[in-house]
Enzyme design. Structure first.
Site, mmCIF file in Angstrom:
data_model
loop_
_atom_site.group_PDB
_atom_site.id
_atom_site.type_symbol
_atom_site.label_atom_id
_atom_site.label_comp_id
_atom_site.label_asym_id
_atom_site.label_seq_id
_atom_site.Cartn_x
_atom_site.Cartn_y
_atom_site.Cartn_z
ATOM 1 N N THR A 1 76.565 44.101 -1.965
ATOM 2 C CA THR A 1 76.847 45.515 -2.175
ATOM 3 C C THR A 1 78.273 45.694 -2.699
ATOM 4 O O THR A 1 79.199 45.067 -2.191
ATOM 5 C CB THR A 1 76.701 46.290 -0.837
ATOM 6 N N GLU B 1 79.458 44.538 11.216
ATOM 7 C CA GLU B 1 78.427 45.098 10.335
ATOM 8 C C GLU B 1 77.314 45.742 11.171
ATOM 9 O O GLU B 1 76.846 46.826 10.864
ATOM 10 C CB GLU B 1 77.859 43.997 9.448
#
Ligand SMILES: Cc1cc2nc3c(=O)[nH]c(=O)nc-3n(C[C@H](O)[C@H](O)[C@H](O)COP(=O)(O)OP(=O)(O)OC[C@H]3O[C@@H](n4cnc5c(N)ncnc54)[C@H](O)[C@@H]3O)c2cc1C
Length: 423
Positions: free
Chosen positions: A151, A234
């Site tokens: 990403t 995360e």
């Protein structure tokens, strides 16, 4: 003095000090970079960080108060979008002093953006099976291999990278963790188009890419422990938008705001569909009322299930938070449970949206229900069960680490070189 009185007094002191500081320093006429440098020097950019590294050692509640005051005053905060946060928290936790000094400040000022170079075509869930190679030659690391699903790599200046430095050791022990400059000839980034039309991810090819010796995080071969630190952040949701201090929600005038809006537009671009991947529970009631679907008992039943799940997840997160605050030692993998709950809720929301929209749910673009949002929900929710560790992996973590169930059978012990893999 009771704890509550003490907290209120601390909050009042923070409010007084910060308000005074903003009175003296905040101006919308500066460039964004000038302002952020003042912010960092004043120690207000990342108040939960240690005082030695731009912070004030504030707890979560105190830092939330700081964000609230920034919002009230309309002042812009530190850069906080995207994998920057994963990089900065990992460097703070596991980096050395030199790395903290070099990398943390430009993350806060927004000069550097970051990406996460973990997954590979042959290793996602089995991240420790990665085969990107790092070899130490003439005082620097030479990197060769491919990463995928990265990403924001197309915007990134730097990447947090895991690569194999030893093929003779068992797979978890031969991995090292690096900070890599993405703007070098050896790194090629190619966007990948998703089924929802966005292109948030990339393939990243590294061919004789270079990492300086001082950009190894931790010891050589200790990369798995560093990677686990990143993954724990995360799972707690630190990958996308964080930290309040935003002022882009209201139209405001001034150079700082103009540059901040531009920064947000670029940084947010990979995340515009993220609310849809969570299922848009917020739209369900109004859609059911507007369309008359609320009259259908089967729809109401599924809506009730959705709202119970959603409320249950909020309460479970609050319970885990208060356990954390009370200093309990009980193992609560709030990240894994919360992530799994988010997947279940998103899937149920997509199911309810489909029941409400009927055949309209098959249309895409502006013709589809809610100007295309419902269609985007339906094709975006699968992502939440994959990103940051799949549902099955979260279940494995919960069953092994919390419930104490037997570990998975393994056929991948011994030297990594001898392990059968699909490369
Ligand atoms: C929105 C999004 C953003 C992402 N961003 C990044 C990023 O910035 N950087 C990055 O490096 N990666 C990123 N990823 C990649 C992500 O981390 C991987 O897709 C994920 O870890 C799963 O790996 P995989 O796709 O290789 O699937 P696989 O690991 O091949 O899994 C395939 C299927 O097998 C199941 N499975 C695998 N192993 C087991 C097991 N031991 N037990 C039970 N079931 C198992 C999985 O649950 C899954 O259903 C992103 C992914 C998404 C969807």
């Amino acid at each position: 003095m009771s704890e509550q009185t003490e907290n209120t007094q601390t909050d009042q002191a923070i409010r007084r000090e910060l308000s005074q500081w903003l009175e003296q320093n905040w101006s919308a006429d500066r460039s964004l970079l000038q302002w952020r440098n003042i912010l960092v020097d004043g120690g207000w950019a990342a108040t939960s960080w240690p005082a030695a590294y731009f912070g004030r050692d504030y707890n979560r509640e105190q830092s939330a108060l700081v964000s609230e005051i920034f919002r009230e005053k309309g002042a812009v905060g530190a850069a906080s979008i995207g994998p920057r946060r994963l990089a900065s928290e990992t460097i703070l936790a596991m980096g050395n002093d030199d790395q903290k000094r070099r990398y943390l400040r430009p993350i806060l000022t927004g000069e550097h953006s970051w990406c996460q170079l973990f997954s590979e075509p042959g290793s996602g869930s089995d991240l420790a099976g990665l085969s990107t190679k790092a070899v130490f030659i003439d005082g620097q690391w030479i990197i060769n291999g491919q990463k995928v699903w990265n990403t924001s790599a197309h915007h990134a200046d730097y990447g947090i990278l895991v690569a194999r430095t030893n093929w003779e050791l068992p797979k978890h022990q031969g991995i090292s963790y690096f900070l890599i400059d993405m703007r070098q000839p050896g790194v090629v980034v190619r966007p990948l188009k998703q089924m929802n039309g966005h292109a948030s991810f990339n393939e990243v090819f590294m061919t004789d890419a270079v990492v300086a010796a001082e950009d190894l995080v931790g010891e050589e071969g200790n990369g798995w422990a560093v990677a686990t630190t990143t993954l724990s952040y995360e799972r707690r949701g630190a990958a996308a938008t964080l930290s309040g201090a935003s002022s882009a929600d209201k139209p405001r005038e001034g150079r700082v705001y103009d540059e901040y809006r531009k920064e947000l537009e670029i940084a947010n671009e990979p995340y515009t569909w993220y609310p849809q991947r969570q299922g848009r529970v917020d739209l369900v009631m109004s859609r059911a009322l507007e369309t008359g679907a609320i009259a259908n008992a089967a729809v109401r039943q599924e809506m009730a299930k959705l709202f119970c799940l959603s409320k249950g997840a909020v309460l479970a997160a609050q319970a885990a938070e208060s356990k954390r605050k009370s200093g309990s030692n009980e193992i609560v993998p709030a990240g894994s449970i919360g992530k799994l709950a988010a997947s279940v809720i998103a899937r149920q929301a997509a199911h309810v949206h489909t029941m409400i929209a009927g055949a309209d749910a098959m249309l895409s673009g502006p013709d589809s229900a809610q100007g295309g949002i419902v269609a985007e929900v339906l094709i975006s929710v699968p992502a939440i069960s994959i990103a940051g560790g799949t549902d099955e992996i979260q279940r494995n973590i919960i069953s092994e680490r919390v419930l104490g169930m037997p570990k998975e059978q393994r056929s991948d012990t011994g030297p990594f070189r001898d392990i059968k893999r699909n490369s």
